[in-house]
Design an enzyme around this catalytic site. Structure first.
Site, PDB file in Angstrom:
ATOM      1  N   ASP A  79      -2.969  -1.281  10.313  1.00 12.38           N
ATOM      2  CA  ASP A  79      -3.030  -1.190   8.842  1.00 12.38           C
ATOM      3  C   ASP A  79      -3.654  -2.425   8.194  1.00 12.38           C
ATOM      4  O   ASP A  79      -3.840  -2.451   6.977  1.00 12.38           O
ATOM      5  CB  ASP A  79      -1.613  -1.073   8.259  1.00 12.38           C
ATOM      6  CG  ASP A  79      -0.955   0.246   8.589  1.00 12.38           C
ATOM      7  OD1 ASP A  79      -1.641   1.123   9.142  1.00 12.38           O
ATOM      8  OD2 ASP A  79       0.243   0.388   8.289  1.00 12.38           O
TER       9      ASP A  79
ATOM     10  N   GLY B 242       7.357   1.265   4.996  1.00 15.99           N
ATOM     11  CA  GLY B 242       6.090   2.004   5.031  1.00 15.99           C
ATOM     12  C   GLY B 242       5.133   1.543   3.951  1.00 15.99           C
ATOM     13  O   GLY B 242       4.151   2.225   3.636  1.00 15.99           O
TER      14      GLY B 242
ATOM     15  N   LYS C  73       0.847  -1.210   0.000  1.00 17.50           N
ATOM     16  CA  LYS C  73       0.000   0.000   0.000  1.00 17.50           C
ATOM     17  C   LYS C  73       0.874   1.248   0.000  1.00 17.50           C
ATOM     18  O   LYS C  73       2.041   1.215   0.409  1.00 17.50           O
ATOM     19  CB  LYS C  73      -0.940   0.021   1.209  1.00 17.50           C
ATOM     20  CG  LYS C  73      -0.263  -0.005   2.598  1.00 17.50           C
ATOM     21  CD  LYS C  73       0.161   1.327   3.163  1.00 17.50           C
ATOM     22  CE  LYS C  73       0.734   1.210   4.573  1.00 17.50           C
ATOM     23  NZ  LYS C  73       1.600   2.326   4.965  1.00 17.50           N
TER      24      LYS C  73
HETATM   25  O1  C5P Z   1      -1.044  -1.233  15.009  1.00 23.16           O
HETATM   26  P1  C5P Z   1       0.379  -1.645  14.892  1.00 23.16           P
HETATM   27  O2  C5P Z   1       0.716  -2.827  15.775  1.00 23.16           O
HETATM   28  O3  C5P Z   1       0.816  -1.872  13.493  1.00 23.16           O
HETATM   29  O4  C5P Z   1       1.227  -0.426  15.407  1.00 23.16           O
HETATM   30  C1  C5P Z   1       2.585  -0.548  15.732  1.00 23.16           C
HETATM   31  C2  C5P Z   1       2.954   0.606  16.656  1.00 23.16           C
HETATM   32  O5  C5P Z   1       2.907   1.837  15.930  1.00 23.16           O
HETATM   33  C3  C5P Z   1       2.013   0.804  17.830  1.00 23.16           C
HETATM   34  O6  C5P Z   1       2.408   0.044  18.927  1.00 23.16           O
HETATM   35  C4  C5P Z   1       2.169   2.287  18.106  1.00 23.16           C
HETATM   36  O7  C5P Z   1       3.347   2.524  18.822  1.00 23.16           O
HETATM   37  C5  C5P Z   1       2.371   2.871  16.729  1.00 23.16           C
HETATM   38  N1  C5P Z   1       1.117   3.363  16.128  1.00 23.16           N
HETATM   39  C6  C5P Z   1       0.576   4.565  16.593  1.00 23.16           C
HETATM   40  N2  C5P Z   1      -0.584   5.033  16.028  1.00 23.16           N
HETATM   41  C7  C5P Z   1      -1.180   4.378  15.020  1.00 23.16           C
HETATM   42  C8  C5P Z   1      -0.644   3.153  14.532  1.00 23.16           C
HETATM   43  C9  C5P Z   1       0.513   2.687  15.116  1.00 23.16           C
HETATM   44  O8  C5P Z   1       1.116   5.193  17.510  1.00 23.16           O
HETATM   45  N3  C5P Z   1      -2.286   4.899  14.468  1.00 23.16           N
END
Ligand code: C5P
Length: 273
Positions: free
Chosen positions: A133, A95, A9
């Site tokens: 995501d 990313g 993405k």
């Molecule tokens: O949701 P995911 O596990 O992919 O996110 C990884 C880390 O990225 C989270 O633990 C958080 O620290 C950060 N994050 C965030 N805000 C978001 C998505 C991710 O702070 N909207």
């Protein structure tokens, strides 16, 4: 055996709105699936096993494919074991959402393999428990995502988008980039207006990512000097999407052509721009 496309993405724009009490950030971003994709092969086997063409990617419990298998089995128990093989093309720490996409594809594939017991909304719910995501990959290919990224609103891309991705050899960790984000230094853009103003590309995470990895500043300038009209980082980096130009081969930079991808039928097929 089931063979599935697991697309990358781009974040065509990315706004970070605020830090939340649960540690996540509220964001607003236009997500777009692209044809740069991994392939995932699922088959029945004697024991659960994850294998990958990229030896640098751990195939243990930390792999999002493994998390997807665990959550799917706990919600929709099935007899037997599965082997999941990942053919990686999407660069990691870029990313580009490769790991999240692989997790979504695993959920989709397991549901196909085990008799389609889960609805799309149940698959999307499991996806959100794996990562912010992951639900996007159950969209039709373009979505305006809010909340921590898991609330989806479909968006019609007026025309297909294509260009080049540029990835330096070094990567960045998403949690570190969020940690480095200072809301007060971000331009107070209204994301709804950005959506209505499409094509309008920007990424709030460039500021913290460039602070953590200053080599990205000359990297971006070099891409602009090649003649690209737009050079925008995707997600927490370090890949950039480059529009309106052609790359010159440079040492230490991997270029990938990309085109926007639309889901065709129930899951993504290769090259359905
Ligand atoms: O949701 P995911 O596990 O992919 O996110 C990884 C880390 O990225 C989270 O633990 C958080 O620290 C950060 N994050 C965030 N805000 C978001 C998505 C991710 O702070 N909207």
């Amino acid at each position: 055996m089931i063979q599935l496309v697991s697309p990358a993405k781009l974040n065509l724009f990315f706004r970070v709105l605020r830090k939340r009490a649960d540690g996540y950030h509220d964001i607003a971003s236009l997500f777009q699936a692209i044809d740069l994709s991994d392939r995932l092969f699922l088959s029945w086997s004697d024991q659960d096993q994850i294998t990958c063409t990229d030896p640098t990617i751990p195939c243990d419990a930390s792999n999002l494919v493994s998390k997807a298998l665990k959550i799917f089995r706990s919600r929709f128990p099935f007899d037997g074991c599965v082997t999941i093989h990942l053919e990686k093309k999407i660069p990691i720490q870029a990313g580009l959402g490769g790991g999240s996409s692989n997790a979504a594809t695993t959920l989709w594939g397991l549901n196909e393999l085990t008799g389609q017991r889960a609805s799309i909304s149940q698959l999307t719910e499991m996806a959100a428990a794996i990562g912010s995501d992951v639900p996007f990959f159950f969209s039709s290919g373009t979505a305006y995502c809010t909340g921590r990224g898991e609330i989806l609103e479909p968006f019609d891309l007026p025309t297909p988008l294509s260009g080049w991705l540029a990835k330096p050899t070094y990567g960045l960790s998403t949690p570190l980039v969020y940690k480095e984000t200072r809301i007060e230094e971000l331009p107070p853009r209204d994301p709804r207006k950005a959506l209505n103003a499409y094509p309008y590309f920007f990424n709030d995470l460039e500021i913290p990512s460039f602070r953590l990895e200053p080599r990205l500043i000359p990297f971006r300038l070099e891409l602009l000097k090649m003649g690209f009209e737009q050079v925008i980082m995707t997600g927490s980096g370090t890949a950039f999407f480059c529009l309106g130009g052609e790359p010159n081969p440079v040492e230490g930079v991997s270029f990938y052509p990309f085109a926007s991808l639309k889901r065709s039928g129930f899951w993504y097929s290769p090259g359905s721009a």
